[in-house]
Enzyme design. Structure first.
Site, short mmCIF file in Angstrom:
data_model
loop_
_atom_site.label_atom_id
_atom_site.label_comp_id
_atom_site.label_asym_id
_atom_site.label_seq_id
_atom_site.Cartn_x
_atom_site.Cartn_y
_atom_site.Cartn_z
N LYS A 7 0.84 -0.77 0.58
CA LYS A 7 0.20 0.12 0.18
C LYS A 7 0.87 1.08 0.39
CE LYS A 7 -3.80 1.97 0.64
NZ LYS A 7 -3.92 2.62 -0.27
N LYS A 51 4.90 2.59 8.00
CA LYS A 51 4.04 3.05 8.71
C LYS A 51 2.97 2.18 9.17
CE LYS A 51 3.87 7.06 6.33
NZ LYS A 51 3.78 8.30 4.58
N LYS A 76 5.60 2.57 -3.05
CA LYS A 76 5.28 3.52 -3.41
C LYS A 76 5.80 3.60 -4.79
CE LYS A 76 5.34 7.26 -1.03
NZ LYS A 76 3.96 7.73 0.04
N THR A 109 -5.07 12.64 6.65
CA THR A 109 -3.51 13.01 7.38
C THR A 109 -3.19 13.98 8.10
OG1 THR A 109 -3.01 12.03 5.34
CG2 THR A 109 -1.60 13.66 6.48
N ASN A 166 -2.32 19.55 0.71
CA ASN A 166 -3.18 18.63 1.25
C ASN A 166 -3.27 18.85 2.88
OD1 ASN A 166 -4.40 16.02 2.69
ND2 ASN A 166 -5.88 16.58 0.64
N SER A 198 -7.06 5.40 4.49
CA SER A 198 -6.87 4.42 3.15
C SER A 198 -7.37 3.37 3.31
CB SER A 198 -5.71 4.54 2.49
OG SER A 198 -5.80 5.90 1.51
N1 GLU Z 1 0.64 9.10 0.87
C1 GLU Z 1 -0.10 8.33 1.38
C2 GLU Z 1 1.39 8.44 2.33
O1 GLU Z 1 2.02 8.51 2.60
C3 GLU Z 1 -0.87 7.40 1.77
C4 GLU Z 1 -1.08 6.45 1.55
C5 GLU Z 1 -2.08 5.47 1.26
O2 GLU Z 1 -3.07 6.02 1.51
O3 GLU Z 1 -2.50 4.76 0.83
O4 GLU Z 1 1.24 8.33 3.70
#
Ligand code: GLU
Length: 429
Positions: free
Chosen positions: A83, A107, A119, A203, A234, A361
């Site tokens: 993810k 995370k 990513k 976030t 954002n 998410s």
């Molecule tokens: N891009 C966000 C992060 O760095 C969210 C990633 C997601 O929701 O999968 O945590």
């Protein structure tokens, strides 16, 4: 400031940025050692299990075809599908994408989500592209990576300079390829396409809940707290708004072009109203200062919410706050964290503080899988619970091992990924 010293500053920033993977690996190594795990654990987790580089031909509005380079890194899928977001940015590098995927694994571990990390990134400058070109690029990326992504394989989401519209195009392209409706393929979608209430602000709410936990621990009242937020995209803008509404004093904000500072507190609703779609508002003010100057202004809590490597060996000694909360990914270098430790400045790490996005998410994906949608209140309450529990775990782990919160968060994350990998027979310890 002279051009030479400006160039040097830019160079210094770039140097720090290119080091993301090294930064990730060095901290990972330290945490693996604290855990007393064999080096095999470090060797396995230091890079993604899968990494794909793709070329994406895009027909531009002028009739020419431009070839864009994109990446997808899948760090580790022992705990579940991978993810993580997709960023559109001119400075995207393979190393950065790999580091960001590793951070996503940790995370998800810190917050106890059933995911590994991933990513994606495309080297492009969305500010210079039309809406139609962005749509063709987004669809092209999905066609290029469709073999390795999917609702039970790897689930993308927004990241730097990508948003719910881009997720909508990507979802549509994926549905066409697979020939069935698969809302769980991607998160951060518009609500009308199966997105979750509260995802857009998740976030920043996560950072806010973290900040409230820190204030509680430090017996600080939010009303008297002076806060500087670097970044007005954002994350930074919603966070500034929530803090303003709660009565905290947001005395500084910045965007890519510059920073605004007022020791009496900024008028956040006005700035929100007047920023452009890339979050830029400082160009309207003659008294704007540089991002570097803003980071060194005196405040209680400094929140870097933009790019990586902004607090580094060049400025860590001059940062003038009591607490740093990392809302961006990797904004403080390892060397800088050491300096902050020496100066007794508490650092709340990114893989904890900015996890609200991926937490919601996950909620979005659960709702897609169930076909049953939650209210915003439900989403918020569950997010708050997850953030509070994760904060308490990391805080206690830091105490237990006598380490800073950065290492403690890595410890929490590594334990989850390593255990799942061990149980699958991928690691022996
Ligand atoms: N891009 C966000 C992060 O760095 C969210 C990633 C997601 O929701 O999968 O945590």
């Amino acid at each position: 400031m002279a051009i030479n010293s400006l160039n040097q500053k830019k160079q210094e920033e770039l140097e720090e940025k290119d080091n993301s993977l090294l930064e990730f690996q060095e901290t990972l190594k330290e945490a693996v050692e604290v855990l007393n795990y064999p080096t095999q654990v470090f060797e396995f987790l230091k890079k993604p299990m899968r990494f794909l580089e793709v070329s994406i031909p895009v027909k531009m509005d002028n009739g020419q075809v431009e070839i864009f380079t994109g990446y997808r890194a899948q760090h580790n899928d022992a705990t579940g599908p991978t993810k993580g977001g997709i960023r559109f940015h001119p400075d995207v590098t393979p190393e950065e994408v790999k580091a960001l995927a590793g951070w996503m694994s940790l995370k998800c571990g810190v917050t106890g989500l059933p995911y590994g990390g991933a990513k994606g990134g495309i080297i492009c400058d969305p500010r210079k592209m039309s809406f139609d070109e962005l749509e063709r690029l987004s669809r092209g990326y999905v066609r290029a990576v469709s073999q390795i992504v999917g609702p039970t394989k790897d689930i993308p989401a927004p990241d730097m300079y990508t948003n719910s519209q881009i997720m909508a195009w990507m979802l549509d392209e994926y549905d066409h390829i697979r020939e069935f409706d698969s809302p769980g393929f991607i998160t951060g979608k518009p609500i009308a396409l199966g997105g979750s209430k509260g995802r857009e602000t998740a976030t920043s709410k996560g950072v806010l809940y973290t900040l409230q936990m820190v204030c509680e621990k430090r017996k600080m009242s939010l009303i008297d707290t002076r806060i500087i937020i670097q970044g007005f995209g954002n994350v930074g803008s919603y966070l500034a708004q929530y803090l303003y509404e709660l009565g905290a004093k947001v005395i500084g904000i910045s965007d890519v072009l510059g920073g605004l500072y007022d020791e009496n507190g900024l008028d956040i609703p006005y700035l929100m109203e007047n920023r452009d779609s890339f979050g830029i508002v400082s160009n309207r003010y003659e008294n704007a200062i540089s991002n570097q100057e803003l980071l060194e202004k005196e405040c209680d809590i400094l929140i870097p919410a933009a790019i990586s490597g902004v607090i580094n060996k060049h400025n860590a000694k001059r940062v003038n706050c009591k607490i740093v909360i990392e809302a961006a990914n990797g904004p403080t270098t390892k060397e800088a964290i050491q300096t902050l430790d020496e100066r007794s400045i508490l650092l709340v790490p990114d893989i904890l503080a900015n996890a609200g996005g991926v937490v919601v998410s996950y909620f979005e994906w659960c709702q897609n899988n169930q076909g049953y949608y939650w209210t915003e209140e439900e989403v918020d309450a569950r997010l708050k619970d997850k953030m509070a529990a994760s904060f308490t775990n990391v805080y206690n782990t830091a105490k237990k091992y006598g380490v800073n919160m950065k290492i403690a968060a890595y410890i929490e994350g590594i334990q989850k990924v390593a255990e799942a990998s061990r149980l699958r027979g991928w690691l022996k310890y």
